[in-house]
Design an enzyme around this catalytic site. Structure first.
Site, PDB file in Angstrom:
ATOM      1  CG  HIS A 184      -1.787   1.194   1.363  1.00  0.00           C
ATOM      2  ND1 HIS A 184      -3.122   1.200   1.031  1.00  0.00           N
ATOM      3  CD2 HIS A 184      -1.504   2.466   1.764  1.00  0.00           C
ATOM      4  CE1 HIS A 184      -3.621   2.410   1.236  1.00  0.00           C
ATOM      5  NE2 HIS A 184      -2.654   3.203   1.678  1.00  0.00           N
ATOM      6  CD  GLU A 185       1.460   3.724   3.664  1.00  0.00           C
ATOM      7  OE1 GLU A 185       1.665   4.775   3.033  1.00  0.00           O
ATOM      8  OE2 GLU A 185       0.399   3.520   4.295  1.00  0.00           O
ATOM      9  CG  HIS A 216       0.256   6.235  -0.706  1.00  0.00           C
ATOM     10  ND1 HIS A 216      -0.789   6.860  -1.338  1.00  0.00           N
ATOM     11  CD2 HIS A 216      -0.270   5.683   0.424  1.00  0.00           C
ATOM     12  CE1 HIS A 216      -1.904   6.699  -0.615  1.00  0.00           C
ATOM     13  NE2 HIS A 216      -1.612   5.979   0.451  1.00  0.00           N
ATOM     14  CG  HIS A 270       0.318   8.774  -6.939  1.00  0.00           C
ATOM     15  ND1 HIS A 270      -0.775   9.157  -6.217  1.00  0.00           N
ATOM     16  CD2 HIS A 270       0.126   9.291  -8.169  1.00  0.00           C
ATOM     17  CE1 HIS A 270      -1.590   9.864  -6.988  1.00  0.00           C
ATOM     18  NE2 HIS A 270      -1.063   9.964  -8.184  1.00  0.00           N
TER      19      HIS A 270
HETATM   20 ZN   LIG Z   1      -2.849   5.228   1.988  1.00  0.00          ZN
END
Ligand SMILES: [Zn+2]
Length: 697
Positions: A489-490, A493, A496
């Site tokens: 998940h991180e 990010h 991104h």
């Molecule tokens: Zn998040």
């Protein structure tokens, strides 16, 4: 703009030389960073450098703003909008370093500085967004926007800057602007205090175990970790459990002693609600009241309306409608799960009603009965560095990125790993820090942030933080499934931020709307436990054996097990957030009464406690998630829909991956979120994949 910074540095130099304050002269935060890739020179930065650096950086920024408004030439996109977007670089540099260090390596001194700085920066930014001369120039350009030739990204920048002024109060009269300044200043301090209180309360409680019998049921690795925590606290031959999740959750799942589970879970859910110096109840009701007041000053009914106006969801009604739909589908599932757990309790002759401190323990038992699967059976296949490399591999196969560990790049703590990220052609893309383990100086949970965001000609420096299970005894860090998903998940990010390819920093990377920002992160979670991917990276830490098919099969079969609990626990928090932020008056309520009323209204089941109770709901009372906690679920609709394309065409389908990179990961906020999504997918997302994944259809 550059000139302004240099001028101020020279002024600072003279000041320093005549008042003999060498710290101002040698402040590393105000000099060019002489480090690989210009990362912060952590070893040179001292706590006392921050306040003078903030002061200089704010002065420099104000001079840049003066230069824009005093320009005698007519306002243009270039001399006003672009200059404004490019201003304040030094301040961003100082504050990103300070904020990141205050989050992952705080101290009393750092917290003191944060309290000093918060009202000053709040005032500084208000001075800009309430600057009438500046707004006049911006408005003039905005009004001619149809007639000037701008790129898509420039149009977006203009829209966002103009809207930012409106939302920052530029249209208000003097009296209301003064009110707004007061609200912003007070909120900035309250939010910091809220966060500090949660950290203090999390650190303050320790469950100290002195008798071996009280460890009954716990796996050896959990006992070893507790022994280590005890030693760190100066306690020999004892075991310590804390309310940090890697310590608490295994205890709740395995400890046979019911009263001890109760004690630990109660300590967790009472954080900020103990009527002591760290109590958050008054602070949060004051924040709620100030939020409503601010929204109404700016012409909205309540804070949620104000926030959602610029999000994908647009209105509170839309969020309530979506979230209630999920709630109504999930509640009966969780209720059925509770019945099953009660049956298990009864069958064991336990003469009591299922309570919230029992849920993990009995669901873990039921999981192993039903699926012959114990979370601990999976851990040996998820050694931390291997999981990390698994995430790197996925990014390599999707986007061609390479990750090279570097030991010549400064870090702020010895446990932090640092990587150089390379493009497919081996050119430099950015830097990635990964900070894995809990410590008392670090906030809870996991998050991604940037020490430096990408913009044209400037590469990103990204940081990720976790609070994971540490190595203990002769065992390396072996992650739970939840931690494996969090890693991806991180990392999503981080991608991104890293893949961002925007002209303006203001629009780059994760600067997207709150209900879009979790899409790139949650999308990556899909890869973490997909059977095809597990075969590529999940290897036994001792034997190197690839995770066996039967274990994957068991894991897959148990996929929706306990999901009613997960969805209800989360959705309750999403709704609690919405209720706090749709208050249409400024009355300061009793926090606990309000929370209880909301839970009653929702028919919340007593066996589950909302994922975040108000006194430690830092997302909404300290972070930027007010009227935004629904975003995770909202973005799940997007990530489930997006991943379904890869499921159909192949997990690393080159064409789909490049559409994803070119329209989502590299685009930041350069177009409205839904437009970007449609460009990637060819249509708006459908609910089907999300409902199916959660067993809600
Ligand atoms: Zn998040």
């Amino acid at each position: 703009m550059k000139k302004a910074i240099i001028t101020i540095l020279i002024a600072g130099f003279f000041l320093a030389s005549c008042t003999q304050k060498p710290t101002e002269m040698d402040n590393p935060l105000l000099s060019k960073f002489d480090t690989p890739f210009g990362v912060p020179p952590f070893e040179k930065i001292k706590v006392e450098h921050f306040i003078p650096a903030y002061e200089e950086a704010m002065k420099a920024h104000s001079l840049e703003i003066d230069e824009i408004i005093n320009n005698t030439e007519p306002p243009t996109f270039k001399n006003t909008i672009e200059k404004l977007a490019m201003s304040g670089k030094l301040l961003k540099q100082v504050s990103s370093i300070f904020n990141n260090l205050n989050a992952s390596l705080t101290s009393d001194k750092m917290q003191e500085i944060a309290q000093t700085i918060a009202p000053l920066t709040s005032k500084h930014y208000d001075d800009i967004s309430l600057n009438a001369k500046l707004f006049k120039r911006v408005k003039l350009i905005y009004e001619q926007k149809e007639d000037i030739k701008l790129s898509t990204e420039q149009q977006r920048l203009l829209d966002i800057i103009f809207k930012g002024f409106e939302r920052g109060g530029a249209n208000l009269n003097d009296e209301d602007q003064e009110k707004l300044r007061k609200i912003n200043g007070e909120m900035a301090i309250l939010k910091l205090k809220f966060d500090e209180n949660v950290l203090a309360e999390t650190n303050n409680f320790k469950l100290i175990i002195e008798n071996k019998e009280d460890l009954s049921g716990l796996p050896v690795s959990v006992i070893q970790a507790a022994e280590k925590t005890a030693k760190e606290n100066g306690l020999d031959n004892k075991w310590v459990f804390t309310t940090h999740k890697p310590s608490m959750l295994p205890f709740l799942a395995y400890a046979d002693k019911r009263d001890l589970r109760k004690k630990l879970h109660k300590a967790y859910i009472m954080r900020g609600d103990n009527n002591n110096e760290y109590d958050n109840k008054k602070i949060l009701t004051r924040i709620a009241s100030l939020s409503a007041e601010k929204a109404q000053l700016l012409g909205f009914e309540n804070y949620a309306e104000y926030v959602l106006d610029v999000n994908m969801a647009k209105t509170p009604e839309k969020v309530f409608s979506f979230t209630n739909k999920v709630w109504n589908a999930a509640l009966p599932i969780a209720q059925a799960e509770a019945v099953e757990l009660q049956k298990l309790i009864d069958s064991e002759g336990g003469n009591f009603k299922l309570e919230h401190w029992d849920w993990w323990y009995y669901s873990e038992k039921l999981r192993s009965h039903k699926y012959n699967l114990d979370e601990e059976m999976l851990r040996p296949y998820f050694e931390l560095n291997q999981v990390r490399d698994g995430a790197f591999m996925v990014a390599n196969k999707l986007f061609g990125l390479k990750f090279i560990e570097r030991d010549d790049i400064p870090v702020y703590h010895k446990d932090v790993q640092v990587f150089e990220v390379l493009n497919p052609d081996d050119s430099h893309l950015g830097i990635l820090y990964m900070d894995w383990f809990p410590r008392s100086s670090k906030g809870g949970g996991a998050w991604m942030d940037a020490f430096r965001k990408q913009e044209e000609g400037i590469s990103p420096v990204i940081t990720t933080n976790f609070n994971f299970t540490e190595p203990s005894g002769d065992k390396p860090a072996l992650l739970s499934i939840d931690e494996v998903e969090t890693t991806f998940h991180e990392f999503g990010h981080a991608l991104h931020g890293l893949l961002s390819n925007c002209k303006y920093e203001k629009l780059s990377g994760t600067s997207v709307t709150r209900d879009f920002v979790e899409f790139p992160s949650q999308f990556m979670e899909n890869y973490s436990t997909d059977p095809e991917i597990l075969k590529l990276y999940a290897k036994h830490y001792k034997t190197g054996e690839i995770i066996p098919d039967e274990l994957i099969e068991k894991f897959k079969n148990s996929g929706l097990f306990n999901n009613g609990f997960v969805v209800v626990e989360y959705t309750a928090a999403a709704l609690l957030d919405m209720y706090w932020n749709t208050i249409n008056d400024t009355v300061e309520r009793d926090a606990i009464q309000f929370e209880n009323d909301v839970m009653t209204k929702m028919n919340m089941m007593p066996e589950i406690i909302v994922r975040y109770r108000s006194p430690y709901f830092t997302h909404i009372f300290a972070g930027g998630y007010s009227a935004g906690y629904y975003s995770y679920q909202w973005a799940q609709v997007l990530d489930a829909d997006a991943f379904s394309v890869f499921k159909k065409k192949g997990l690393f389908d080159a064409e789909t991956a490049s559409l994803l990179k070119d329209n989502i990961y590299s685009r930041g906020n350069t177009e409205p979120s839904m437009d970007l999504y449609v460009k990637f997918r060819g249509s708006e997302p459908k609910l089907d994949a999300f409902l199916e994944r959660n067993g809600l259809n």
